[in-house]
Motif scaffolding. Structure first.
Motif: not given
Length: 113
Positions: A41-46, A80-91
């Motif tokens: 939210p509020g950020k560009q697509r990366d 896309l396998q995502m492990n050790s997820l962090k709050p900053e991965d929210t998107a």
């Protein structure tokens, strides 16, 4: 025109894992590469991960060692396998080739306790 349908997102606790899928309506071999992008939210697509037709992979520094991109030509699917997820991965996560405008709806990933 090709269409991409992303799935597999959801709510997960920090440290958890998710596997995202992206189903293409036509052969992904058409594209020299496929990528996973995310937009908070509020950020560009990366771009977070990319895989070429030759199998070479690249990752954003923020996800290296935690995320793994792969693809299956037989089913025209990118993962896309995502492990050790962090709050900053929210998107919202999208799959897309390097060029063109074929954006789908994406799939929401929320990492929170």
């Amino acid at each position: 025109q090709v269409q991409f349908v992303e799935s597999g997102g959801g709510l997960v606790q920090p440290g958890g894992s998710l596997r995202l899928s992206c189903a293409a309506s036509q052969s992904i071999f058409t594209f020299w590469a496929m990528g996973w992008y995310r937009q908070a939210p509020g950020k560009q697509r990366d771009l977070v991960a990319q895989i070429t037709s030759g199998g070479s992979t690249t990752y954003a520094d923020s996800v290296k060692g935690r995320f793994t991109i792969s693809r299956d030509y037989a089913s025209n699917t990118v993962y896309l396998q995502m492990n050790s997820l962090k709050p900053e991965d929210t998107a919202v996560y999208y799959c897309h080739p390097p060029t063109g405008q074929y954006w789908g709806q994406g799939t929401q990933v929320t990492v929170s306790s």
